[in-house]
Scaffold this motif. Sequence first.
Motif, PDB file in Angstrom:
ATOM      1  N   ILE A   1       0.872  -1.149   0.001  1.00 33.30           N
ATOM      2  CA  ILE A   1      -0.037  -0.228   0.103  1.00 33.30           C
ATOM      3  C   ILE A   1       0.895   1.221   0.013  1.00 33.30           C
ATOM      4  N   LEU A   2       1.929   1.284   0.951  1.00 34.81           N
ATOM      5  CA  LEU A   2       2.705   2.337   0.906  1.00 34.81           C
ATOM      6  C   LEU A   2       3.677   2.537  -0.563  1.00 34.81           C
ATOM      7  N   LEU A   3       4.209   1.489  -1.034  1.00 35.46           N
ATOM      8  CA  LEU A   3       4.542   1.495  -2.216  1.00 35.46           C
ATOM      9  C   LEU A   3       3.941   2.005  -3.424  1.00 35.46           C
ATOM     10  N   PHE A   4       2.684   1.610  -3.648  1.00 31.53           N
ATOM     11  CA  PHE A   4       1.825   2.105  -4.607  1.00 31.53           C
ATOM     12  C   PHE A   4       1.379   3.367  -4.468  1.00 31.53           C
ATOM     13  N   GLY A   5       1.355   3.762  -3.067  1.00 28.72           N
ATOM     14  CA  GLY A   5       0.608   5.097  -2.868  1.00 28.72           C
ATOM     15  C   GLY A   5       2.022   6.083  -3.249  1.00 28.72           C
ATOM     16  N   VAL A   6       3.045   5.866  -2.826  1.00 30.34           N
ATOM     17  CA  VAL A   6       4.242   6.531  -3.164  1.00 30.34           C
ATOM     18  C   VAL A   6       4.375   6.933  -4.380  1.00 30.34           C
ATOM     19  N   PHE A   7       4.351   5.678  -5.366  1.00 33.28           N
ATOM     20  CA  PHE A   7       4.708   5.553  -6.660  1.00 33.28           C
ATOM     21  C   PHE A   7       3.624   6.408  -7.402  1.00 33.28           C
ATOM     22  N   LYS A   8       2.539   6.604  -6.899  1.00 34.22           N
ATOM     23  CA  LYS A   8       1.392   7.082  -7.627  1.00 34.22           C
ATOM     24  C   LYS A   8       1.636   8.638  -7.339  1.00 34.22           C
ATOM     25  N   LEU A   9       1.860   9.083  -6.306  1.00 35.64           N
ATOM     26  CA  LEU A   9       2.083  10.464  -6.038  1.00 35.64           C
ATOM     27  C   LEU A   9       3.461  11.002  -6.646  1.00 35.64           C
ATOM     28  N   LEU A  10       4.508  10.226  -6.744  1.00 38.13           N
ATOM     29  CA  LEU A  10       5.837  10.719  -7.429  1.00 38.13           C
ATOM     30  C   LEU A  10       5.683  10.513  -8.991  1.00 38.13           C
ATOM     31  N   PHE A  11       5.431   9.379  -9.298  1.00 43.88           N
ATOM     32  CA  PHE A  11       5.687   9.113 -10.796  1.00 43.88           C
ATOM     33  C   PHE A  11       4.419   9.268 -11.407  1.00 43.88           C
ATOM     34  N   PHE A  12       3.176   9.297 -11.206  1.00 46.07           N
ATOM     35  CA  PHE A  12       1.992   9.617 -11.858  1.00 46.07           C
ATOM     36  C   PHE A  12       1.304  10.609 -11.503  1.00 46.07           C
ATOM     37  N   PRO A  13       1.894  11.869 -12.003  1.00 47.99           N
ATOM     38  CA  PRO A  13       1.069  13.090 -11.708  1.00 47.99           C
ATOM     39  C   PRO A  13      -0.192  13.302 -12.665  1.00 47.99           C
ATOM     40  N   ASP A  14      -1.173  13.928 -12.276  1.00 47.69           N
ATOM     41  CA  ASP A  14      -2.291  14.314 -12.765  1.00 47.69           C
ATOM     42  C   ASP A  14      -2.160  15.225 -13.813  1.00 47.69           C
ATOM     43  N   VAL A  15      -1.437  14.975 -15.006  1.00 46.52           N
ATOM     44  CA  VAL A  15      -1.170  15.912 -16.140  1.00 46.52           C
ATOM     45  C   VAL A  15      -2.197  16.518 -16.599  1.00 46.52           C
ATOM     46  N   LEU A  16      -3.307  15.733 -16.884  1.00 46.74           N
ATOM     47  CA  LEU A  16      -4.552  16.461 -17.610  1.00 46.74           C
ATOM     48  C   LEU A  16      -5.049  17.524 -16.697  1.00 46.74           C
ATOM     49  N   SER A  17      -5.091  17.350 -15.305  1.00 44.59           N
ATOM     50  CA  SER A  17      -5.677  18.224 -14.454  1.00 44.59           C
ATOM     51  C   SER A  17      -4.800  19.472 -14.611  1.00 44.59           C
ATOM     52  N   ARG A  18      -3.452  19.484 -14.799  1.00 46.85           N
ATOM     53  CA  ARG A  18      -2.520  20.461 -14.637  1.00 46.85           C
ATOM     54  C   ARG A  18      -2.470  21.292 -15.813  1.00 46.85           C
ATOM     55  N   ASP A  19      -2.675  20.440 -16.975  1.00 42.76           N
ATOM     56  CA  ASP A  19      -2.574  21.153 -18.317  1.00 42.76           C
ATOM     57  C   ASP A  19      -3.706  21.480 -18.843  1.00 42.76           C
ATOM     58  N   TYR A  20      -4.905  21.094 -18.548  1.00 39.43           N
ATOM     59  CA  TYR A  20      -6.233  21.706 -19.270  1.00 39.43           C
ATOM     60  C   TYR A  20      -7.171  21.974 -18.169  1.00 39.43           C
TER      61      TYR A  20
END
Length: 74
Positions: A36-55
């Motif tokens: 749970i911790l690994l997937f949570g950290v990976f999601k926060l660090l490596f998978f940013p919400d690019v669509l909401s940031r750019d559009y």
Amino acid sequence: MNCPGLLKRAVMLYVDGFRQMTVGRTLWALIIIKLILLFGVFKLLFFPDVLSRDYDTDAERADAVRKALVGVPK
């Protein structure tokens, strides 16, 4: 072959095995917490919400996804 009886026996094998565990429960708990911790950290660090940031709107996001799937450049 009696599949429901076989399935029930297989499930009961695992249920009884987990019920009788002592050290194994702690290890499984640590493994689950670690995942749970690994997937949570990976999601926060490596998978940013690019669509909401750019559009700004959902329509712009949907259009960008459509263009990306079809292969149309920005």
